[in-house]
Design a protein around this motif. Structure first.
Motif, short mmCIF file in Angstrom:
data_model
loop_
_atom_site.label_atom_id
_atom_site.label_comp_id
_atom_site.label_asym_id
_atom_site.label_seq_id
_atom_site.Cartn_x
_atom_site.Cartn_y
_atom_site.Cartn_z
N ALA A 75 0.89 -1.05 -0.18
CA ALA A 75 -0.05 -0.02 -0.06
C ALA A 75 0.87 1.19 0.04
CB ALA A 75 -0.95 0.14 1.38
N GLY A 76 0.48 2.28 -0.58
CA GLY A 76 1.24 3.76 -0.55
C GLY A 76 0.26 4.72 -1.09
N VAL A 77 0.73 6.12 -1.58
CA VAL A 77 0.09 6.96 -1.52
C VAL A 77 0.39 7.54 -3.26
CG1 VAL A 77 -0.12 9.58 -1.01
CG2 VAL A 77 0.13 8.06 0.52
N ARG A 78 -0.77 8.01 -3.89
CA ARG A 78 -0.78 8.65 -5.12
C ARG A 78 -0.44 9.99 -4.96
NH1 ARG A 78 0.12 11.21 -9.40
NH2 ARG A 78 -1.47 10.81 -11.10
N VAL A 79 0.55 10.44 -5.30
CA VAL A 79 0.82 11.89 -5.37
C VAL A 79 0.74 12.62 -6.60
CG1 VAL A 79 2.71 13.66 -4.43
CG2 VAL A 79 2.44 11.40 -3.10
N ASP A 109 1.90 6.44 -10.81
CA ASP A 109 2.88 6.95 -9.61
C ASP A 109 3.67 5.72 -9.54
OD1 ASP A 109 4.14 7.43 -7.04
OD2 ASP A 109 2.46 9.00 -6.79
N SER A 110 5.03 6.24 -9.76
CA SER A 110 6.10 5.07 -9.63
C SER A 110 6.41 4.68 -8.21
CB SER A 110 7.50 5.26 -10.59
OG SER A 110 7.96 6.63 -10.04
N ASP A 111 6.43 5.57 -7.24
CA ASP A 111 6.54 5.25 -6.09
C ASP A 111 5.38 4.53 -5.44
OD1 ASP A 111 9.13 6.59 -5.68
OD2 ASP A 111 8.22 8.49 -5.10
N LEU A 112 4.04 4.84 -5.82
CA LEU A 112 3.07 4.06 -5.44
C LEU A 112 2.97 2.69 -5.96
CD1 LEU A 112 0.10 3.31 -4.27
CD2 LEU A 112 -0.90 4.48 -6.25
N LYS A 113 3.68 2.54 -7.39
CA LYS A 113 3.76 0.91 -7.87
C LYS A 113 4.83 0.20 -7.00
CE LYS A 113 5.47 -1.50 -11.80
NZ LYS A 113 5.90 -1.37 -13.41
N ASP A 114 5.79 0.96 -6.53
CA ASP A 114 6.79 0.18 -5.76
C ASP A 114 5.91 -0.48 -4.36
OD1 ASP A 114 8.62 0.58 -7.76
OD2 ASP A 114 9.66 2.04 -6.61
N ALA A 115 5.25 0.69 -3.72
CA ALA A 115 4.77 0.47 -2.64
C ALA A 115 3.56 -1.00 -2.74
CB ALA A 115 3.87 1.72 -1.96
N LEU A 116 3.04 -0.76 -3.82
CA LEU A 116 1.84 -1.71 -4.19
C LEU A 116 2.80 -3.17 -4.33
CD1 LEU A 116 -0.48 -0.01 -6.44
CD2 LEU A 116 -1.03 -0.65 -4.05
#
Length: 193
Positions: free
Chosen positions: A47-51, A182-189
């Motif tokens: 889980a992560g955040v879409r920024v 969002d590439s950071d969100l992808k990593d988090a997922l």
């Protein structure tokens, strides 16, 4: 031993001995470790955040039968799946639908876009019907093999299920594709964070 002290000690033992069922908290959005779909327990893969620019738009968590750290493995995994999205700001259904369609088109071939156009339009219409969606609202996009994709807002299904398990995979590419929203969100997922 006094009853109060006994309860306090028992509570402390249980808190340390039980598995971590406590929800993961991301910017106030709660993600449970598991989610029940089609009589099957799914696990939170990540889980992560879409920024967008510098604004937190939503927190998202992906639930699957088996945890995987590869986008292709997740996209090809059989069984039910669920994407939980919790809004971190107010949006309209139109904003949400437009962003999803843009992400869909960036992560699917022209052939797939044409193939899924009618289903994509169904999802768009369902989301347009949301109207104003307030911060804290939970949107779930579930897939049950054989039944299709359904959209729920705060636990209430919006519109009919959309048939075709392959369509759900194409939707997941919005977050897990080669050009994710969002590439950071992808990593988090993918459980990398």
């Amino acid at each position: 031993m006094k009853p109060f002290a006994r309860k306090l000690i028992l509570s402390a033992i249980l808190a340390t001995a039980l598995p971590a069922w406590a929800a993961l908290d991301i910017k106030g959005a709660k993600f449970n470790d598991t989610y029940q779909l089609a009589n099957q327990p799914l696990q939170l893969n990540g889980a992560g955040v879409r920024v967008k620019v510098i604004v937190d738009v939503y927190a998202a968590g992906l639930y699957v039968a088996r945890k995987e750290h590869s986008a292709s493995a997740l996209l090809n995994q059989s069984g039910p799946k669920s994407m939980q999205i919790v809004l971190l700001r107010d949006l309209t259904g139109e904003d949400f639908a437009d962003a999803m369609i843009k992400g869909f088109k960036k992560n699917n071939s022209d052939h797939e876009i044409a193939r899924f156009q009618a289903k994509l339009e169904e999802v768009r219409n369902q989301m347009m019907a949301f109207g104003q969606v307030r911060k804290g609202t939970t949107i779930r996009i579930d897939n049950t093999p054989g039944n299709g994709t359904r959209v729920l807002v705060d636990g209430v299904q919006k519109g009919p299920e959309i048939s075709g398990d392959d369509f759900y995979g194409a939707l997941l590419r919005i977050w897990l594709g080669n050009s994710p929203v969002d590439s950071d969100l992808k990593d988090a997922l993918l459980g990398a964070r």
